[in-house]
Design an enzyme around this catalytic site. Structure first.
Site, PDB file in Angstrom:
ATOM      1  N   TRP A 127       0.868  -1.189   0.000  1.00 54.58           N
ATOM      2  CA  TRP A 127       0.000   0.000   0.000  1.00 54.58           C
ATOM      3  C   TRP A 127       0.904   1.238   0.000  1.00 54.58           C
ATOM      4  CZ3 TRP A 127      -1.831   2.758   4.835  1.00 54.58           C
ATOM      5  CH2 TRP A 127      -2.891   3.629   4.565  1.00 54.58           C
ATOM      6  N   ASP A 208      -0.506  -5.271   9.598  1.00 55.24           N
ATOM      7  CA  ASP A 208      -1.532  -4.297   9.226  1.00 55.24           C
ATOM      8  C   ASP A 208      -2.806  -5.082   8.908  1.00 55.24           C
ATOM      9  OD1 ASP A 208      -3.115  -2.286   8.242  1.00 55.24           O
ATOM     10  OD2 ASP A 208      -1.616  -1.494   6.841  1.00 55.24           O
ATOM     11  N   ALA A 210      -6.311  -4.584   7.928  1.00 56.37           N
ATOM     12  CA  ALA A 210      -7.271  -3.582   7.437  1.00 56.37           C
ATOM     13  C   ALA A 210      -8.521  -4.204   6.816  1.00 56.37           C
ATOM     14  CB  ALA A 210      -6.588  -2.665   6.416  1.00 56.37           C
ATOM     15  N   LYS A 243     -13.276  -0.851   6.669  1.00 54.86           N
ATOM     16  CA  LYS A 243     -13.865  -1.720   5.651  1.00 54.86           C
ATOM     17  C   LYS A 243     -14.871  -2.695   6.262  1.00 54.86           C
ATOM     18  CE  LYS A 243     -10.677   0.371   3.657  1.00 54.86           C
ATOM     19  NZ  LYS A 243      -9.651   0.597   2.751  1.00 54.86           N
TER      20      LYS A 243
HETATM   21  C1  LMR Z   1      -6.994   1.792  -0.510  1.00 54.38           C
HETATM   22  O1  LMR Z   1      -5.916   1.183  -0.502  1.00 54.38           O
HETATM   23  O2  LMR Z   1      -7.573   2.103  -1.554  1.00 54.38           O
HETATM   24  C2  LMR Z   1      -7.665   2.151   0.801  1.00 54.38           C
HETATM   25  O3  LMR Z   1      -6.949   1.578   1.852  1.00 54.38           O
HETATM   26  C3  LMR Z   1      -7.899   3.609   0.950  1.00 54.38           C
HETATM   27  C4  LMR Z   1      -6.647   4.375   1.234  1.00 54.38           C
HETATM   28  O4  LMR Z   1      -6.615   5.084   2.243  1.00 54.38           O
HETATM   29  O5  LMR Z   1      -5.696   4.308   0.451  1.00 54.38           O
END
Ligand code: LMR
Length: 391
Positions: A127, A208, A210, A243
């Site tokens: 990410w 993490d 999420a 989420k």
């Molecule tokens: C994403 O990866 O699209 C989500 O986790 C939103 C973000 O904050 O980037």
């Protein structure tokens, strides 16, 4: 002060949100930012959330401060949800944070403060906000191999070889489930191998979490983390309720630290919260606490979450089938095997531009697709366009 400043570029996900919002085409398809959508294309407030909010509205008679770490009831509920009942509460320090991103930031900043020299190991890819926050804090970072584009799965040997170079005290950032952006997850044997590696090297896992509940189920998705927590003396967790409770804008997150020094760790986290934002947001956290603390509400939440998970899996199967029909090959078969919202579809940045500019189909620049953004109506056109542009 700002006359000569060039503002930082928004990251690729945030930039894409702006481009999508500004696109006047009515047949545009948003497969960019990680937001769940129903078959009708809505991101609803979950039924259990609405119910809990109504009860809070009726009952709450003060908006006075709670505490630097947040409500102990919320933190206890999060500990049980994420770590299960296998670990005594006396071994888990915890703090509420503004969202999962706030939790990632608090963990990294805590580690920087206590051990400024450690390296943070991040998966390649990951990410974009992971390296961005690490760089913002001026920490050292290294990438470890993670994804094998040839198979659409985990590069297990590459990952373990790279992580074998981690030093005692280094932080290994892992995605608890539903890896963002690849969709390729660790098996139980892979988690076991990571635990063995941490025992051997003294590196510390930082998980993490999420997307708990979006992969194989609420408890199944936490199994790898729980395995680490049962074996290692110290584990950091950054958790998000954006989420799985659909509480995106409420910013509901938590740091959990598995440790034998809970009172000291709690104190450090409280100080860190105080410096960065003082008190964590309460409303969304209270909603989560009330849902998890009430059997009937929790059952409603779990059922709706399970429906969301199944909807994402149905989208995956539908798209994989449509792509099989459109290409006459199983080239995109990996889509059905991936977990959670995201998959790397294997598009080049140029192909991503064509998908967006010519066809109004929005993917992140690395070819990440949010399958939860697909609606059944959109699947045939998306498959046909993908087959054509990625031919
Ligand atoms: C994403 O990866 O699209 C989500 O986790 C939103 C973000 O904050 O980037």
């Amino acid at each position: 002060m700002f006359e000569t400043v060039t503002p930082p570029e928004p990251d690729k996900i945030i930039r894409l949100m702006g481009m999508f919002a500004a696109d006047p085409r009515t047949d545009k398809v948003d497969l960019g930012v990680g937001v769940y959508r129903t078959a009708e294309g809505r991101t609803p407030v979950m039924a259990a959330v609405k119910q809990a909010e109504r009860a809070i509205w009726d009952r709450q008679d003060t908006k006075g401060y709670v505490g630097l770490l947040g409500d102990p009831g919320y933190l206890d509920a999060m500990r049980r949800l994420i770590l299960g009942d296998g670990l005594p509460a006396s071994r888990v320090a915890a703090a509420g944070t503004p969202g999962g991103t706030g939790a990632v930031r608090q963990v990294l900043e805590t580690v920087r403060r206590l051990r400024p020299d450690v390296t943070v190991w991040i998966s390649d890819p990951t990410w974009p906000n992971h390296p961005a926050i690490i760089d913002h804090l001026g920490q050292k970072r290294q990438s470890y191999r993670y994804y094998d584009p040839a198979t659409g799965g985990l590069d297990r040997d590459g990952m373990l070889a790279d992580l074998g170079r981690a030093k005692a005290g280094d932080l290994i950032l892992l995605h608890g489930c539903c890896h963002n952006p690849t969709g390729a997850d660790l098996t139980r044997a892979d988690w076991q191998a990571v635990a063995d590696l941490c025992v051997a090297t003294g590196a510390i896992p930082f998980v993490d979490m999420a997307y708990q509940g979006f992969g194989d189920g609420v408890d199944e998705d936490a199994a790898g983390l729980r395995l680490l927590a049962a074996r290692l003396p110290e584990v950091f967790v950054a958790a998000s309720c954006s989420k799985n409770f659909g509480l995106y804008r409420e910013r509901v997150g938590a740091v959990l630290i598995v440790t034998d020094a809970k009172p000291a760790a709690d104190g450090v986290l409280a100080g860190m919260n105080r410096q960065n934002f003082a008190f964590p947001p309460d409303h969304g956290a209270r909603v989560v606490q009330d849902i998890l603390g009430d059997d009937a509400l929790a059952a409603t939440w779990r059922a709706e979450l399970e429906g969301m998970r199944q909807g994402m899996q149905a989208n995956r199967r539908a798209l994989a089938d449509a792509l099989r029909a459109a290409t006459g090959s199983d080239r995109f078969g990996f889509l059905a095997a991936h977990k959670g919202m995201f998959s790397l579809i294997g598009a080049t940045p140029q192909q991503v531009d064509i998908l967006r500019d010519t066809h109004g189909i929005y993917l992140v620049g690395d070819g990440r697709m949010n399958v939860a953004g697909l609606t059944p109506d959109a699947v045939p056109r998306v498959a046909q366009v993908l087959a054509q542009v990625l031919a």
